[in-house]
Design an enzyme around this catalytic site. Structure first.
Site, PDB file in Angstrom:
ATOM      1  N   TYR A 219       2.583  10.021  -0.185  1.00 36.11           N
ATOM      2  CA  TYR A 219       3.738   9.465   0.516  1.00 36.11           C
ATOM      3  C   TYR A 219       5.056   9.823  -0.167  1.00 36.11           C
ATOM      4  O   TYR A 219       6.122   9.714   0.444  1.00 36.11           O
ATOM      5  CB  TYR A 219       3.649   7.941   0.618  1.00 36.11           C
ATOM      6  CG  TYR A 219       2.469   7.405   1.387  1.00 36.11           C
ATOM      7  CD1 TYR A 219       1.597   8.245   2.095  1.00 36.11           C
ATOM      8  CD2 TYR A 219       2.202   6.039   1.409  1.00 36.11           C
ATOM      9  CE1 TYR A 219       0.512   7.730   2.781  1.00 36.11           C
ATOM     10  CE2 TYR A 219       1.120   5.521   2.100  1.00 36.11           C
ATOM     11  CZ  TYR A 219       0.270   6.367   2.775  1.00 36.11           C
ATOM     12  OH  TYR A 219      -0.800   5.852   3.447  1.00 36.11           O
TER      13      TYR A 219
ATOM     14  N   LYS B  74      -3.157   5.913  -3.714  1.00 32.92           N
ATOM     15  CA  LYS B  74      -4.249   6.822  -3.376  1.00 32.92           C
ATOM     16  C   LYS B  74      -4.098   8.142  -4.124  1.00 32.92           C
ATOM     17  O   LYS B  74      -2.995   8.688  -4.206  1.00 32.92           O
ATOM     18  CB  LYS B  74      -4.274   7.090  -1.862  1.00 32.92           C
ATOM     19  CG  LYS B  74      -4.317   5.832  -1.016  1.00 32.92           C
ATOM     20  CD  LYS B  74      -4.220   6.139   0.453  1.00 32.92           C
ATOM     21  CE  LYS B  74      -3.888   4.881   1.250  1.00 32.92           C
ATOM     22  NZ  LYS B  74      -2.491   4.435   1.074  1.00 32.92           N
TER      23      LYS B  74
ATOM     24  N   ASP C 285       0.837  -1.206   0.000  1.00 33.29           N
ATOM     25  CA  ASP C 285       0.000   0.000   0.000  1.00 33.29           C
ATOM     26  C   ASP C 285       0.870   1.254   0.000  1.00 33.29           C
ATOM     27  O   ASP C 285       1.772   1.399   0.832  1.00 33.29           O
ATOM     28  CB  ASP C 285      -0.889  -0.007   1.243  1.00 33.29           C
ATOM     29  CG  ASP C 285      -1.766   1.234   1.341  1.00 33.29           C
ATOM     30  OD1 ASP C 285      -2.844   1.237   0.713  1.00 33.29           O
ATOM     31  OD2 ASP C 285      -1.370   2.194   2.032  1.00 33.29           O
TER      32      ASP C 285
ATOM     33  N   HIS D 150      -7.825   9.653  -1.237  1.00 32.64           N
ATOM     34  CA  HIS D 150      -7.113   9.599   0.039  1.00 32.64           C
ATOM     35  C   HIS D 150      -7.898  10.219   1.196  1.00 32.64           C
ATOM     36  O   HIS D 150      -7.796   9.768   2.340  1.00 32.64           O
ATOM     37  CB  HIS D 150      -5.758  10.287  -0.095  1.00 32.64           C
ATOM     38  CG  HIS D 150      -4.735   9.801   0.881  1.00 32.64           C
ATOM     39  ND1 HIS D 150      -3.384   9.951   0.678  1.00 32.64           N
ATOM     40  CD2 HIS D 150      -4.848   9.164   2.072  1.00 32.64           C
ATOM     41  CE1 HIS D 150      -2.724   9.427   1.701  1.00 32.64           C
ATOM     42  NE2 HIS D 150      -3.592   8.945   2.556  1.00 32.64           N
TER      43      HIS D 150
END
Length: 285
Positions: A52, A77, A47, A110
């Site tokens: 990120y 996401k 994931d 997200h």
């Protein structure tokens, strides 16, 4: 059979491994090695997210793992700030390009609000537009399943009003000490699988004496107890680590928490995230 061999089936028939590797806070230049280590151990669910900043590294780890792509389940996401159709389509294509993958197994919105206005203004129309972009990309075959993250019931109802695809997944903050029972029940009623991120409460739960005592009773570590708890709730569990020893330990959850202890964990309230409270998802909003 270990937990790494077990999966749930999404409402569209796609299988998703019950235990995954979360990659938040793993730097892009370290992500490939972390992903490859996890896959070597036996993880098949990875994931990440645009936010990120490590999609490139995660994609590299997937591509160079030595395991066939179709055996892996890769999620990312859509950035929380993207609330328009064209921007969402471009960002989805961007993730595919950045990761170097022909398809993504699961893509989520997200958050229902941008991070700088988390649980704030009205983004109802923007979420419906972002969802339409995910639906269209899903129909094209570039995304095998689609979902949302951090969506409350009202947020889900908003996109369901115009959706042609019911979200397959809602990824939520779920851990012993923070069990949103009504939302979990609502998702179950809509056949939306819940994924539990931060199942170890971003590490803060390690200090909880009640959890420590219960883990001791079962002869397991606190993280193992917490991961097992989310699995017995019927959720995918997504503990984050770049440490291979922790990855192995996190997968050693082949024990059963009793009904009485599950009830005690459901009723536990432990939402002190320490310094991490600065992040919107831990802010208590």
């Amino acid at each position: 059979m270990t937990i790494l061999n077990e999966s749930y089936t999404l409402s569209n028939g796609v299988e998703i491994p019950k235990l995954g590797l979360g990659t938040w806070f793993i730097d892009d230049d370290k992500a490939a090695d972390a992903v490859k280590a996890a896959i070597e151990i036996g993880y098949r669910n990875i994931d990440t997210a645009q936010a990120y900043g490590n999609e490139r590294g995660v994609g590299e780890g997937v591509r160079t793992s030595g395991v066939a792509r179709e055996e892996l389940f890769v999620s990312t996401k859509l950035a929380a700030e993207i609330k328009d159709y064209d921007g969402a389509v471009a960002a989805i294509e961007g993730s595919l390009a950045t990761m170097g993958l022909e398809y993504i197994d699961l893509m989520l919105i997200h958050s229902p609000q941008p991070w700088d206005d988390f649980r704030g203004g009205d983004y109802a129309e923007g979420n419906r537009e972002a969802w339409r972009a995910l639906e269209d990309t899903h129909k094209s075959g570039k995304i095998r399943s689609i979902g949302v993250s951090n969506f409350q019931q009202e947020d889900l109802e908003n996109i369901l009003f115009t959706a042609t695809v019911v979200p397959h997944v809602n990824q939520l903050l779920v851990h012993a000490g923070n069990t949103p029972t009504e939302l979990l029940d609502y998702c179950k009623g809509k056949d939306i699988l819940v994924e539990a991120y931060s199942p170890i409460a971003h590490g803060e739960i390690l200090k909880n004496t009640e959890i420590q005592a219960m883990a001791g009773k079962y002869g397991v570590t606190v993280p193992q107890l917490c991961i097992r708890y989310t699995l017995q709730l019927g959720a995918v569990s997504l503990p984050k680590t770049a440490n291979p020893a922790h990855m192995r330990s996190n997968a050693e959850v082949d024990f059963e928490i009793s009904e009485a202890d599950m009830a005690a964990l459901r009723g536990l309230h432990a939402k002190d995230y320490g310094d991490s409270s600065a992040f919107p998802v831990y802010s208590g909003k």
